[in-house]
Structures are given as structure tokens and as C-alpha cells.
Design a protein around this motif. Structure first.
Motif, PDB file in Angstrom:
ATOM      1  N   ARG A  94       0.844  -1.269   0.186  1.00 51.65           N
ATOM      2  CA  ARG A  94       0.075   0.193  -0.067  1.00 51.65           C
ATOM      3  C   ARG A  94       0.870   1.013   0.076  1.00 51.65           C
ATOM      4  NH1 ARG A  94      -3.438   0.938   5.157  1.00 51.65           N
ATOM      5  NH2 ARG A  94      -1.319   1.378   5.875  1.00 51.65           N
ATOM      6  N   ASP A  95       2.008   1.231   0.777  1.00 50.57           N
ATOM      7  CA  ASP A  95       2.790   2.350   0.895  1.00 50.57           C
ATOM      8  C   ASP A  95       3.565   2.531  -0.618  1.00 50.57           C
ATOM      9  OD1 ASP A  95       2.137   2.472   3.424  1.00 50.57           O
ATOM     10  OD2 ASP A  95       3.742   1.619   4.414  1.00 50.57           O
ATOM     11  N   ASP A  96       3.604   1.509  -1.372  1.00 54.04           N
ATOM     12  CA  ASP A  96       4.408   1.697  -2.297  1.00 54.04           C
ATOM     13  C   ASP A  96       3.555   1.970  -3.614  1.00 54.04           C
ATOM     14  OD1 ASP A  96       6.792   1.141  -1.482  1.00 54.04           O
ATOM     15  OD2 ASP A  96       6.901  -1.137  -2.056  1.00 54.04           O
ATOM     16  N   GLY A  97       2.190   2.256  -3.147  1.00 56.72           N
ATOM     17  CA  GLY A  97       1.007   2.784  -4.364  1.00 56.72           C
ATOM     18  C   GLY A  97       0.768   1.713  -5.046  1.00 56.72           C
ATOM     19  N   LEU A  98       0.654   0.347  -4.692  1.00 58.93           N
ATOM     20  CA  LEU A  98       0.353  -0.672  -5.501  1.00 58.93           C
ATOM     21  C   LEU A  98      -1.053  -1.188  -5.155  1.00 58.93           C
ATOM     22  CD1 LEU A  98       3.469  -3.006  -5.575  1.00 58.93           C
ATOM     23  CD2 LEU A  98       2.630  -1.081  -7.060  1.00 58.93           C
ATOM     24  N   ILE A  99      -1.577  -0.651  -3.971  1.00 56.43           N
ATOM     25  CA  ILE A  99      -3.229  -1.220  -3.457  1.00 56.43           C
ATOM     26  C   ILE A  99      -4.009   0.085  -3.981  1.00 56.43           C
ATOM     27  CG2 ILE A  99      -4.596  -1.936  -1.551  1.00 56.43           C
ATOM     28  CD1 ILE A  99      -2.433  -3.969  -2.281  1.00 56.43           C
ATOM     29  N   HIS A 100      -5.284  -0.195  -4.333  1.00 60.33           N
ATOM     30  CA  HIS A 100      -6.229   0.669  -4.592  1.00 60.33           C
ATOM     31  C   HIS A 100      -6.612   1.163  -3.505  1.00 60.33           C
ATOM     32  CE1 HIS A 100      -9.467   2.911  -7.038  1.00 60.33           C
ATOM     33  NE2 HIS A 100      -9.084   2.154  -7.875  1.00 60.33           N
ATOM     34  N   ASN A 101      -6.248   2.575  -3.219  1.00 56.46           N
ATOM     35  CA  ASN A 101      -6.760   3.089  -1.867  1.00 56.46           C
ATOM     36  C   ASN A 101      -8.317   3.315  -1.585  1.00 56.46           C
ATOM     37  OD1 ASN A 101      -7.583   5.272  -3.331  1.00 56.46           O
ATOM     38  ND2 ASN A 101      -5.866   6.814  -2.941  1.00 56.46           N
ATOM     39  N   LYS A 102      -9.192   3.141  -2.525  1.00 60.44           N
ATOM     40  CA  LYS A 102     -10.726   3.082  -2.363  1.00 60.44           C
ATOM     41  C   LYS A 102     -11.059   1.811  -1.955  1.00 60.44           C
ATOM     42  CE  LYS A 102     -11.827   6.892  -5.123  1.00 60.44           C
ATOM     43  NZ  LYS A 102     -12.662   7.436  -6.497  1.00 60.44           N
ATOM     44  N   PHE A 103     -10.250   0.782  -2.231  1.00 66.34           N
ATOM     45  CA  PHE A 103     -10.705  -0.604  -2.038  1.00 66.34           C
ATOM     46  C   PHE A 103      -9.626  -1.447  -1.404  1.00 66.34           C
ATOM     47  CE2 PHE A 103     -12.601   0.740  -6.228  1.00 66.34           C
ATOM     48  CZ  PHE A 103     -13.694   0.860  -5.896  1.00 66.34           C
ATOM     49  N   GLU A 104      -9.606  -1.086   0.025  1.00 66.78           N
ATOM     50  CA  GLU A 104      -8.739  -1.904   0.807  1.00 66.78           C
ATOM     51  C   GLU A 104      -9.332  -1.720   2.383  1.00 66.78           C
ATOM     52  OE1 GLU A 104      -6.283  -0.563   3.301  1.00 66.78           O
ATOM     53  OE2 GLU A 104      -6.302   1.480   2.698  1.00 66.78           O
ATOM     54  N   GLN A 105      -9.268  -2.803   3.081  1.00 67.42           N
ATOM     55  CA  GLN A 105      -9.645  -2.861   4.596  1.00 67.42           C
ATOM     56  C   GLN A 105      -9.197  -4.120   5.332  1.00 67.42           C
ATOM     57  OE1 GLN A 105     -13.889  -4.113   5.385  1.00 67.42           O
ATOM     58  NE2 GLN A 105     -14.252  -4.282   3.048  1.00 67.42           N
TER      59      GLN A 105
END
Length: 256
Positions: A94-105
Motif C-alpha cells: 500500500r505504501d508503494d502505491g500498489l493497492i487501490h486506496n478506495k478498495f482496501e480494508q
């Protein structure tokens, strides 16, 4: 006449704009899900439930140690959705920008337990009894979250240095289970959920959660996914009450 032609053209247009979900001419879309090995059984059942509702989406699983899966994603593996047994590995992506920030939990929780073969010939009845074991299996702590949690707990209980030389490291938590089932080791550390799949082991004790970091499984859509819409549908289904209830039936714990 003109009114008839207008209605005919309008009807053809609307027909062409129909939902792809019900259009038999649309090919199925395959989405790839990288998931912690400890989730295999429950995800196979959830896959069936989901595909019954979305007949044009096929799910392909890649199960393994969360650290290894995260590394594959960071190196560009074509993955649409990631379910990790480690917040640390997930957050690095996530910190590397590889996870879609609207769809993570954070999705679900689990427990670490100490297990032995059914016979338990070494009469291991507690964590302290591990000193009597000749071989103890845990997942490789650097890549297997269950191994990392076990190491953290053993360190905090003052047992790690005592048993370190007796350790047999495994590539994932399911391999630990196999080592114990086949009596290649005297004891091992797995998730509580893994024990439900075997009648060849016995659970000695749950590891007190105060000795290790919280065990949380995060879920996220990969930003580079070519099928974000379909991956999001699965993400939302796995987060639904129906799915969470099934996770609980398999021994996972609801996050408060």
C-alpha cells in the motif's frame, strides 16, 4: 411510419446497451486472487457462491505465504486482488502505491495455536513442554506470517533461544500442518483455522494474543489490475455479512 421506425431503432439501441452480465455473447473474465494459504478452504467455498451470482467472472487462486505473494505483486505479477495474513506485508504494498486506496480494508482475524501429532508421544501439554521436543515446525518468519507471530510469541515468552536449534522451517503454514500430521516433527504452530481440516493432530493450546501482534487479514484490489470492476465485485462480496459469517464458520474471528 416514422414513429414505427424510430421505435424500432430505439429498441435495437437499447438492446445493444444491455448488461454484459446477462449477455451470453460476452466472454468470461478471469480474475486472479493471491491469498494466504490459511484461507484456502473457506475461499474455495466462497468462490462457488460468488460465481453462482456472477456467471461471467471466473476466479483463479494463487495460494501461498503472504510474504512471497507480496513480493510477486511488487515485481509486477498480474494479480487483481490480494488477501494477506500479514498487515506488515500488505501495508508495504500500500505504501508503494500498489493497492487501490478506495478498495482496501481489514477483513478478518485468526489465532495461533500449538499442535502435536495425534499420538503426542512427547507428552507436550503446554508451551513450556516444547523444551522436551526434538523437532518443532514454524513457517519461515521472514515470509510466513504464522511463523512471524510464533517467533514473536516465543521470544516474548523467553522460549525462542531455548528451542531455536530444534526448529524445522516451512514454506507456508499448510506445510507445518503436514509435518505435524506425518509425525516428522513433534509440534508446530499453525492458525486455529488450519486445525479444522485435519483429524491427525491435536490442539494443545492457543497462544495468548498478548504475546504477539494482532492477527489481521487485510484485503485490497491491486491498482494495476486490468479488471478493477470485477475485482471490486469480489472485494465487496468477501466483505459482506454472508461472507464474514462463513469465515467465522471456518474458525476465523470477526474484527470488532
Amino acid at each position: 411510419m416514422y414513429r414505427f421506425m424510430f421505435l424500432l431503432i430505439l429498441g435495437l439501441f437499447l438492446h445493444g446497451c444491455g448488461s454484459p452480465e446477462v449477455n451470453d455473447d460476452v466472454e468470461s473474465i478471469e480474475i486472479t486472487v493471491s491469498a494466504a494459504a490459511s484461507m484456502q478452504n473457506v475461499l474455495e467455498e466462497l468462490k462457488k457462491n460468488f460465481e453462482e451470482k456472477h456467471s461471467k467472472i471466473d476466479i483463479s487462486f494463487n495460494f501461498g505465504a503472504s510474504g512471497a505473494l507480496a513480493q510477486q505483486i511488487s515485481q509486477g505479477a498480474p494479480v487483481d486482488l490480494f488477501l494477506s495474513a500479514s498487515l506488515e506485508k500488505f501495508n508495504a504494498l500500500r505504501d508503494d502505491g500498489l493497492i487501490h486506496n478506495k478498495f482496501e480494508q481489514n477483513l478478518i482475524g485468526n489465532e495461533i495455536v500449538l499442535i502435536t501429532p495425534k499420538e503426542n508421544n512427547n507428552n507436550i501439554k503446554s508451551m513450556e513442554d516444547l523444551k522436551k521436543a526434538e523437532r518443532i515446525s514454524i513457517g519461515i518468519p521472514e515470509i510466513v506470517p504464522a511463523g512471524a507471530y510464533a517467533k514473536e510469541a516465543l521470544n516474548n515468552m523467553g522460549l525462542w533461544n531455548t528451542i531455536e536449534n530444534q526448529l524445522v522451517l516451512a514454506k507456508d503454514v499448510r506445510q507445518v500442518l503436514t509435518y505435524v500430521e506425518t509425525e516428522n516433527v513433534d509440534a508446530g504452530f499453525v492458525y486455529k483455522t488450519d486445525t479444522q481440516t485435519s483429524d491427525q493432530i491435536q490442539v494443545i493450546t492457543s497462544v495468548d494474543s498478548k504475546f504477539h501482534s494482532p492477527i489481521i487479514y487485510p484485503i485490497g484490489v491491486i491498482k494495476s489490475s486490468k479488471h478493477v470492476e470485477e475485482a471490486t465485485l469480489l472485494y465487496e462480496y468477501l466483505s459482506s455479512e454472508e461472507a464474514i459469517t462463513l469465515f467465522e464458520e471456518y474458525g476465523f474471528t470477526r474484527i470488532q
